[in-house]
Design a protein around this motif. Structure first.
Motif, short mmCIF file in Angstrom:
data_model
loop_
_atom_site.label_atom_id
_atom_site.label_comp_id
_atom_site.label_asym_id
_atom_site.label_seq_id
_atom_site.Cartn_x
_atom_site.Cartn_y
_atom_site.Cartn_z
N ALA A 74 0.83 -1.20 0.00
CA ALA A 74 0.00 0.00 0.00
C ALA A 74 0.86 1.25 0.00
CB ALA A 74 -0.94 0.01 1.21
N VAL A 75 0.27 2.32 -0.50
CA VAL A 75 0.88 3.65 -0.52
C VAL A 75 -0.13 4.61 0.12
CG1 VAL A 75 1.51 5.57 -2.05
CG2 VAL A 75 2.31 3.25 -2.56
N THR A 76 0.34 5.52 0.97
CA THR A 76 -0.58 6.47 1.60
C THR A 76 -0.23 7.90 1.21
OG1 THR A 76 0.78 6.47 3.61
CG2 THR A 76 -1.13 5.00 3.56
N ALA A 77 -1.23 8.78 1.32
CA ALA A 77 -1.06 10.17 0.93
C ALA A 77 -2.07 11.01 1.70
CB ALA A 77 -1.28 10.35 -0.56
N ILE A 78 -1.83 12.32 1.73
CA ILE A 78 -2.79 13.27 2.29
C ILE A 78 -3.17 14.26 1.21
CG2 ILE A 78 -3.09 15.19 3.90
CD1 ILE A 78 -1.57 13.59 5.96
N GLU A 79 -4.46 14.41 0.98
CA GLU A 79 -4.98 15.36 0.00
C GLU A 79 -5.60 16.56 0.71
OE1 GLU A 79 -6.32 11.73 -3.04
OE2 GLU A 79 -7.78 13.26 -2.43
N LEU A 80 -5.37 17.73 0.16
CA LEU A 80 -6.00 18.97 0.63
C LEU A 80 -6.83 19.53 -0.51
CD1 LEU A 80 -3.00 20.73 2.45
CD2 LEU A 80 -4.76 19.29 3.48
N GLU A 81 -8.14 19.66 -0.28
CA GLU A 81 -9.02 20.14 -1.34
C GLU A 81 -10.31 20.67 -0.72
OE1 GLU A 81 -11.09 18.51 -5.49
OE2 GLU A 81 -10.10 17.11 -4.13
N LYS A 82 -10.72 21.85 -1.16
CA LYS A 82 -11.99 22.45 -0.73
C LYS A 82 -12.12 22.53 0.79
CE LYS A 82 -14.42 20.96 -4.91
NZ LYS A 82 -15.53 20.15 -5.47
N GLY A 83 -11.01 22.93 1.45
CA GLY A 83 -11.05 23.13 2.89
C GLY A 83 -11.07 21.86 3.71
N ARG A 84 -10.75 20.73 3.09
CA ARG A 84 -10.73 19.46 3.81
C ARG A 84 -9.42 18.73 3.57
NH1 ARG A 84 -15.32 18.32 6.17
NH2 ARG A 84 -14.69 16.20 6.63
N ALA A 85 -8.99 18.00 4.57
CA ALA A 85 -7.83 17.12 4.45
C ALA A 85 -8.31 15.68 4.47
CB ALA A 85 -6.85 17.37 5.60
N SER A 86 -7.78 14.87 3.58
CA SER A 86 -8.18 13.46 3.49
C SER A 86 -6.95 12.57 3.55
CB SER A 86 -8.93 13.19 2.18
OG SER A 86 -10.07 14.01 2.07
N LEU A 87 -7.00 11.55 4.39
CA LEU A 87 -5.96 10.54 4.44
C LEU A 87 -6.34 9.43 3.48
CD1 LEU A 87 -3.38 9.35 5.69
CD2 LEU A 87 -4.80 8.41 7.53
N ILE A 88 -5.47 9.19 2.49
CA ILE A 88 -5.80 8.29 1.38
C ILE A 88 -4.89 7.07 1.39
CG2 ILE A 88 -5.99 8.10 -1.13
CD1 ILE A 88 -8.01 10.03 0.10
N LYS A 89 -5.48 5.92 1.10
CA LYS A 89 -4.72 4.69 0.93
C LYS A 89 -4.89 4.19 -0.49
CE LYS A 89 -4.66 -0.18 2.42
NZ LYS A 89 -5.31 -1.18 3.31
N TRP A 90 -3.78 3.92 -1.15
CA TRP A 90 -3.76 3.33 -2.49
C TRP A 90 -3.27 1.89 -2.37
CZ3 TRP A 90 -5.32 5.86 -6.96
CH2 TRP A 90 -5.50 7.25 -6.86
N SER A 91 -3.99 0.95 -2.98
CA SER A 91 -3.58 -0.46 -2.90
C SER A 91 -4.16 -1.21 -4.10
CB SER A 91 -4.09 -1.08 -1.59
OG SER A 91 -5.50 -1.00 -1.51
N VAL A 92 -3.87 -2.49 -4.16
CA VAL A 92 -4.41 -3.34 -5.22
C VAL A 92 -5.68 -4.02 -4.72
CG1 VAL A 92 -4.00 -5.37 -6.67
CG2 VAL A 92 -2.15 -3.73 -6.27
N CYS A 93 -6.77 -3.86 -5.45
CA CYS A 93 -8.05 -4.47 -5.10
C CYS A 93 -8.48 -5.45 -6.19
CB CYS A 93 -9.13 -3.40 -4.92
SG CYS A 93 -8.79 -2.25 -3.57
N ALA A 94 -9.45 -6.30 -5.85
CA ALA A 94 -9.94 -7.31 -6.79
C ALA A 94 -11.41 -7.08 -7.09
CB ALA A 94 -9.72 -8.71 -6.23
N ARG A 95 -11.77 -7.17 -8.36
CA ARG A 95 -13.17 -7.10 -8.76
C ARG A 95 -13.82 -8.48 -8.61
NH1 ARG A 95 -10.50 -4.11 -12.89
NH2 ARG A 95 -11.03 -1.87 -12.85
N ASP A 96 -15.13 -8.53 -8.78
CA ASP A 96 -15.85 -9.80 -8.65
C ASP A 96 -15.38 -10.83 -9.67
OD1 ASP A 96 -17.29 -8.78 -6.57
OD2 ASP A 96 -19.02 -8.21 -7.79
#
Length: 275
Positions: free
Chosen positions: A237-259
């Motif tokens: 996984a890779v993590t990041a923090i986004e700042l947009e429209k007055g909000r901060a978001s803690l984001i996780k990027w990873s590999v997911c599986a579809r059905d």
């Protein structure tokens, strides 16, 4: 007291930038991009990081890297790292051409503190900063740095720590030994570092954003805020923090599986806070 003075000093020469209601900022850190060898802890997450970087470029984000982008303790030559991750540096150069790239140095790439240091392979000179202060209207200013400042071993004794990593702990880690120079692997040190960051945030009435500990954090106290973008070398996984429209978001990027069992890189919001 030492850590507070050292952190304060690091922001005395900060580079100041401004954002407005339309700005999009993403902070990432501790990529530790290596030379593609068995010691390159980044290479396993390279596809995830590349997908995240493309998303941020295509969606108009400004990319701020909070240090330790390149692993220059274990690797002597940036050219070896550049040739291994050429596509990534091409993407970063695209950000730079559009004035959407700001790079800080950390303890593992502190050699970039030298004003004569350049990323070889680039057609123009890209500056590196120790700290950045982000201003946004009436919101709290965001003070950004790597976070080694005040961590005595990785700050005042960083050359000794680099020597130990390069010639001793790099081979020993493969045999199961923990690197004592790494704040990310010492939970007692992490707590002390976080306490000093929160104290600085309270005293200066700001948001303090850092890396270094590899521990993704988005927290608000009674007197300030502390953010940590985590790292790009978490297991899968890779993590990041986004700042947009007055909000901060803690984001996780990873590999997911579809059905249908096909795999894709997914983006997950772990936490949000108003800034």
């Amino acid at each position: 007291m030492y850590s507070q003075k050292r952190i304060q000093k690091s922001f005395e020469k900060a580079y100041h930038i401004s954002m407005n209601d339309h700005s999009k900022i993403v902070m990432m850190s501790d990529c530790h991009r290596g030379a593609g060898t068995w010691a390159d802890s980044f290479i396993h997450n390279r596809p995830i990081y590349t997908a995240a970087l493309k998303y941020y470029y295509q969606n108009g984000f400004t990319y701020i890297e909070l240090g330790d982008g390149d692993e220059l303790w274990e690797n002597r030559r940036f050219s070896d790292i550049y040739s291994t991750h050429r596509e990534i540096y091409h993407l970063l150069h695209q950000f730079h051409r559009e004035n959407r790239l700001f790079l800080l140095f950390g303890n593992h790439d502190r050699i970039k503190e030298n004003s004569a240091y350049v990323w070889k392979g680039f057609s123009d000179v890209i500056p590196f900063y120790e700290s950045i202060i982000l201003h946004h209207g009436g919101s709290l200013p965001v003070y950004m740095f790597h976070g080694y400042q005040g961590d005595f071993l990785n700050d005042s004794l960083w050359k000794a720590a680099r020597f130990l990593v390069r010639y001793l702990w790099k081979p020993l880690e493969l045999r199961g030994f923990k690197d004592p120079t790494s704040a990310a692997k010492n939970y007692t040190r992490i707590r002390k570092i976080e306490e000093s960051f929160i104290t600085f945030s309270c005293r200066n009435k700001c948001v303090l954003a850092a890396g270094h500990t590899h521990k993704p954090t988005l927290t608000k106290t009674g007197c300030g805020m502390y953010f940590n973008s985590g790292s790009c070398v978490h297991p899968e996984a890779v993590t990041a923090i986004e700042l947009e429209k007055g909000r901060a978001s803690l984001i996780k990027w990873s590999v997911c599986a579809r059905d249908d069992m096909s795999l894709y890189v997914c983006r997950e919001t772990l936490k949000e806070l108003p800034v």
